[in-house]
Scaffold this motif. Structure first.
Motif, PDB file in Angstrom:
ATOM      1  N   ALA B 209       0.805  -1.215   0.000  1.00 42.79           N
ATOM      2  CA  ALA B 209       0.000   0.000   0.000  1.00 42.79           C
ATOM      3  C   ALA B 209       0.839   1.265   0.000  1.00 42.79           C
ATOM      4  O   ALA B 209       0.436   2.281  -0.560  1.00 42.79           O
ATOM      5  CB  ALA B 209      -0.931  -0.008   1.211  1.00 42.79           C
ATOM      6  N   THR B 210       1.999   1.233   0.630  1.00 47.19           N
ATOM      7  CA  THR B 210       2.719   2.494   0.850  1.00 47.19           C
ATOM      8  C   THR B 210       4.013   2.616   0.059  1.00 47.19           C
ATOM      9  O   THR B 210       4.570   3.701  -0.029  1.00 47.19           O
ATOM     10  CB  THR B 210       3.071   2.673   2.340  1.00 47.19           C
ATOM     11  OG1 THR B 210       3.916   1.589   2.739  1.00 47.19           O
ATOM     12  CG2 THR B 210       1.826   2.709   3.195  1.00 47.19           C
ATOM     13  N   HIS B 367      -7.489  -1.253  -4.262  1.00 52.32           N
ATOM     14  CA  HIS B 367      -7.834  -1.528  -2.863  1.00 52.32           C
ATOM     15  C   HIS B 367      -6.711  -1.158  -1.898  1.00 52.32           C
ATOM     16  O   HIS B 367      -6.644  -1.667  -0.786  1.00 52.32           O
ATOM     17  CB  HIS B 367      -8.174  -3.009  -2.683  1.00 52.32           C
ATOM     18  CG  HIS B 367      -9.357  -3.444  -3.472  1.00 52.32           C
ATOM     19  ND1 HIS B 367     -10.650  -3.114  -3.136  1.00 52.32           N
ATOM     20  CD2 HIS B 367      -9.449  -4.150  -4.621  1.00 52.32           C
ATOM     21  CE1 HIS B 367     -11.484  -3.616  -4.028  1.00 52.32           C
ATOM     22  NE2 HIS B 367     -10.780  -4.248  -4.939  1.00 52.32           N
ATOM     23  N   CYS B 369      -6.156   1.374  -0.114  1.00 52.36           N
ATOM     24  CA  CYS B 369      -6.508   1.964   1.183  1.00 52.36           C
ATOM     25  C   CYS B 369      -6.901   0.871   2.183  1.00 52.36           C
ATOM     26  O   CYS B 369      -6.611   0.982   3.369  1.00 52.36           O
ATOM     27  CB  CYS B 369      -7.588   3.018   1.019  1.00 52.36           C
ATOM     28  SG  CYS B 369      -9.074   2.362   0.309  1.00 52.36           S
ATOM     29  N   CYS B 370      -7.527  -0.213   1.690  1.00 46.54           N
ATOM     30  CA  CYS B 370      -7.852  -1.328   2.596  1.00 46.54           C
ATOM     31  C   CYS B 370      -6.574  -1.954   3.138  1.00 46.54           C
ATOM     32  O   CYS B 370      -6.450  -2.226   4.332  1.00 46.54           O
ATOM     33  CB  CYS B 370      -8.633  -2.416   1.869  1.00 46.54           C
ATOM     34  SG  CYS B 370     -10.186  -1.845   1.225  1.00 46.54           S
ATOM     35  N   LYS B 372      -3.766  -0.628   3.449  1.00 42.82           N
ATOM     36  CA  LYS B 372      -3.078   0.325   4.324  1.00 42.82           C
ATOM     37  C   LYS B 372      -3.602   0.251   5.750  1.00 42.82           C
ATOM     38  O   LYS B 372      -2.891   0.551   6.708  1.00 42.82           O
ATOM     39  CB  LYS B 372      -3.288   1.738   3.770  1.00 42.82           C
ATOM     40  CG  LYS B 372      -2.192   2.699   4.118  1.00 42.82           C
ATOM     41  CD  LYS B 372      -2.395   3.996   3.365  1.00 42.82           C
ATOM     42  CE  LYS B 372      -1.281   4.952   3.702  1.00 42.82           C
ATOM     43  NZ  LYS B 372      -1.387   6.186   2.906  1.00 42.82           N
ATOM     44  N   LEU B 373      -4.872  -0.164   5.878  1.00 40.06           N
ATOM     45  CA  LEU B 373      -5.471  -0.250   7.217  1.00 40.06           C
ATOM     46  C   LEU B 373      -5.129  -1.559   7.929  1.00 40.06           C
ATOM     47  O   LEU B 373      -5.407  -1.725   9.110  1.00 40.06           O
ATOM     48  CB  LEU B 373      -6.990  -0.119   7.117  1.00 40.06           C
ATOM     49  CG  LEU B 373      -7.495   1.270   6.713  1.00 40.06           C
ATOM     50  CD1 LEU B 373      -8.998   1.252   6.535  1.00 40.06           C
ATOM     51  CD2 LEU B 373      -7.086   2.314   7.748  1.00 40.06           C
TER      52      LEU B 373
END
Lengths: 334, 455
Positions: B209-210, B367, B369-370, B372-373
């Motif tokens: 994600a990052t 997806h 952002c998912c 990332k959580l």
């Protein structure tokens, strides 16, 4: 020879292994004191691959004492409660420090963890010395095998002298280990001088300690102990001579021998007791009244006969793999 | 508070803390070993470079965790003598053996070969180096076996006799084949796979994600870790279920307590929630699923399950008057629900993540952002592990060794409350301090390390 004697010898072997191997790990940690960062990194790299395996000698000595002489384990660990707590804090700091010190290149970060390694090396060396002297002198242990003194009672002048002796001896041993592990010539030369100084200091501390021991304990009443301790002095002198002549190998092997002889000397002084009661000789914990049953001792003897040689083989192999000297370039490796 | 309650608190805090790291060691060691095996067996040059970097990446996380596990483990070994000397006297003939065997057969292996693994990249052949991490994984999991043999004896004593006021070993074979060991070990082993695997999932998801540069490569570990964790979750559920069924005969008081079943019933209902009144020995309020508890225990909707009050009466007949009910039934009840709930949540999360990485691989970028959580979910397996141990050990009370010795008489008699306060505060302080630094070091490492195709 009954199993209780076998186990007395095995515990002695485990403690001897522990003092030899962790002795130089603690010593190398102490030698980091006052050295610049790149030298400290070389020192850490010298013991990096092996210190964890060496520490297991202490854990095994503890576990084997629990299995073979549960009363000794119970009385000793509850007696030295605060001392062991301090030792655990020191060992926790040291163990984590080895792993984390190189994670960032900031000098504050590394300095902090190196302080942890030094703290984690000075404190256990000191405390083991204090503990050994207390075992030899005897402790107020009552008829239920309970210690009835306080933490401060453990810190007698004689015990503290023993602690300082252990610190000097391990520092000397660690310096000798570095003599065979460091490649940098200039650094080696400095270490050589340090080693000689530490060797002579440990001899002086040992002489003072022997004087105290003569006045204060019965350990010098046994001829075998006197012989082992005499040989310890000879090995220490040989080690100093080795360091002075620039032969690191000779210095290290001799200090290894010195630690082994010293440990054997202490154990023969205790035999057949393990924890001496200062209240009455009848209350001392010995290899019979503190032992496990023959069933457990037999089982553990078989396990030790199989696994101790295997451990020795693969640990020796590890030392062979990492036999090369550490160069200043090696420290960027990990 | 006296030395007894403080010693119990200290043991609880230090064990739970120790067991935050242990499952990661158990599971991640095997995962890193699998990853390295994959690396040495892969063909193309570019592939090998990437995989080697991945091994070192997860190896570094493993090592930080391993160091924390090792140093906190020494504290636990010393504890038995420091705070529980009367336990050590009473049980030494039995308990010392697995502990010594753990050091002799497992600690030496893992501690020696971890050094070879860390520093041996250029000194050992690829195969030998890979073998080292397998030996570390084997040693770690073997050490878990020995300590659970010791723990199982405390939960369910076998192969012993009482002689001269202490427990002595009569049959070592019975000790290691204690049926309690089987349930505890398999449950802990799979919990390790789950925890280690989930950690890899979270780290990989976070990197995907990052970190654009390393994204592609972490999809590989994410896929592997999903499968690995799935095996772990299913294993932990299966072994947990079997172990709970075994408890009906092995330690019925523990079973009845974490289900808050006060009266013997046939068929027994399962309480989803309950307001437990321990003093009155009943539940003030409960929501029940009829027959469900019988089904869980007997695989049939009928069948008797013994209640706490009957078990207390039986215990009084057997051991004389006394209070034999674990003193925190409420805590056990909710811990069990937390553990099972966490397990269910993990299964769901792993399943959803698996669907994403296996069936919608092209859509991963939509997806992010998912993913990332995901780090927010990382506590779940750790909560399950801690809750599980709370049930196991609180459910043993008031005994330290069930039926043989009570916790209250096991504490070291020479300790003052003041001394235990010092150590309790000291251990807690250094543990909190080190947790912050170790997590900080690990997070910064994960954040900064990029894995690219260049050498």
């Amino acid at each position: 020879m009954d199993l209780n004697i076998v186990w007395f010898i095995l515990i002695m072997v485990l403690f001897t292994g522990f003092f030899i191997l962790e002795g130089f790990d603690y010593g190398v940690g102490m030698m980091m004191f006052g050295r610049p960062k790149n030298e400290r990194s070389q020192f850490v790299r010298a013991i990096g691959p092996v210190w964890d395996g060496n520490e297991v000698w202490m854990i095994t000595a503890g576990g084997a004492t629990f299995a073979a002489f549960p009363h000794v384990y119970a009385t000793m660990f509850s007696t030295f409660y605060i001392a062991l707590f301090l030792m655990l804090l020191a060992l926790i700091m040291r163990g984590v420090a080895f792993e984390l010190r190189g994670k960032f290149q900031y000098s504050d970060w590394t300095n902090f963890w190196d302080f942890g390694i030094m703290f984690g090396s000075f404190v256990p060396a000191l405390l083991w010395g204090v503990a050994v002297v207390n075992l030899l002198r005897g402790l107020p242990i009552d008829y239920q095998m309970h210690y009835i003194g306080t933490f401060l009672d453990l810190l007698s002048p004689c015990a503290l002298l023993g602690g300082i002796f252990f610190m000097l001896l391990f520092a000397f041993h660690g310096a000798n280990f570095l003599l065979i592990k460091i490649a940098d010539k200039k650094l080696l030369h400095e270490l050589q001088q340090k080693s000689v100084c530490l060797g002579i200091s440990s001899l002086i501390a040992f002489a003072l300690f022997a004087g105290f021991a003569f006045a204060d304990t019965d350990i010098l009443a046994k001829l075998s102990t006197v012989i082992f301790l005499g040989l310890t002095v000879a090995a220490l002198i040989a080690s100093c001579a080795g360091a002075a002549s620039g032969c690191g190998c000779k210095a290290f092997i001799s200090s290894t021998l010195a630690i082994a002889l010293l440990t054997i000397g202490f154990f023969t002084a205790l035999f057949p007791r393990i924890m001496v009661s200062s209240i009455s000789p009848d209350l001392s914990l010995n290899i019979y009244n503190a032992a496990s049953t023959p069933h457990t001792l037999t089982l553990m003897t078989i396990a030790a006969a199989i696994f101790v040689p295997i451990v020795l083989i693969y640990q020796a192999w590890t030392y062979r793999i990492f036999k090369e000297r550490v160069t200043p370039a090696d420290i960027h490796y990990h | 508070m006296d030395a007894l309650i403080l010693s119990r608190l200290q043991f609880a805090i230090t064990t739970v803390y120790h067991f935050l790291f242990v499952p990661v060691t158990l599971g991640l060691s095997i995962f890193v070993a699998l990853l390295e095996t994959w690396y040495i067996n892969s063909g193309s040059y570019e592939e090998r470079i990437k995989l080697k970097k991945l091994v070192k990446f997860f190896g570094t996380i493993f090592l930080i965790n391993f160091a924390m596990g090792v140093v906190t483990g020494i504290v636990q070994e010393f504890h038995f003598g420091m705070n529980w000397s009367e336990y050590a006297r009473f049980m030494g003939d039995i308990f010392g053996a697995p502990l010594a065997l753990e050091a002799l057969t497992a600690f030496f292996l893992e501690s020696t070969f971890i050094g070879l693994w860390i520093f041996g990249w250029d000194k050992l052949s690829e195969k030998l180096h890979c073998l080292c991490i397998w030996i570390v994984a084997f040693g770690s999991n073997l050490s878990a076996f020995w300590i659970l043999v010791a723990n199982s004896f405390m939960q369910h004593p076998v192969g012993y006799a009482i002689e001269g006021g202490r427990a002595v070993m009569t049959d070592f074979g019975e000790l290691v084949t204690n049926p309690y060991v089987f349930g505890e070990y398999s449950h802990a082993f799979f919990a390790g796979i789950t925890t280690g695997g989930f950690l890899v999932i979270v780290v990989s998801a976070w990197k995907i994600a990052t970190d654009e540069v390393s994204r592609e490569i972490f999809v590989r570990t994410l896929r592997r870790a999903v499968l690995y964790t799935l095996v772990g979750v299913l294993g932990v559920m299966g072994s947990g279920h079997m172990h709970a069924q075994y408890l009906a005969e092995g330690n019925p008081m523990k079973l009845a307590s974490f289900e808050a079943l006060w009266e013997t019933e046939n068929p027994a209902p399962f309480a989803v929630v309950a307001d437990i009144n321990q003093e009155a020995r009943r539940n003030n309020f409960e929501i029940l699923i009829p027959n469900m508890f019988s089904f869980m225990v007997h695989n049939s909707f009928d069948g008797e399950v013994k209640g706490i009050n009957d078990l207390q009466r039986e215990a009084v007949e057997k051991y004389g008057s006394g209070y034999y009910i674990p003193n925190d039934v409420r805590g056990m009840f909710w811990s069990f629900r937390a553990m099972v709930g966490a397990g269910g949540a993990l299964l769901f999360i792993v399943f959803v993540t698996g669907c994403l990485v296996f069936f919608c691989r092209d859509k991963i970028k939509e997806h992010l952002c998912c993913l990332k959580l995901m780090p927010l979910l990382l506590p779940i397996p750790f909560i399950a592990n801690s809750a599980g141990w709370y049930i196991a050990e609180a459910g043993r009370q008031p005994w330290i060794v069930v039926g043989l010795q009570k916790t209250a008489v096991a504490v070291s008699p020479n300790l003052s409350a003041g001394e235990v306060w010092i150590t309790l505060i000291g251990f807690t302080a250094i543990y909190l301090f080190l947790a912050v630094l170790a997590v900080f070091a690990a997070v910064m490492f994960i954040h900064r390390t990029q894995i690219t195709e260049e050498e």
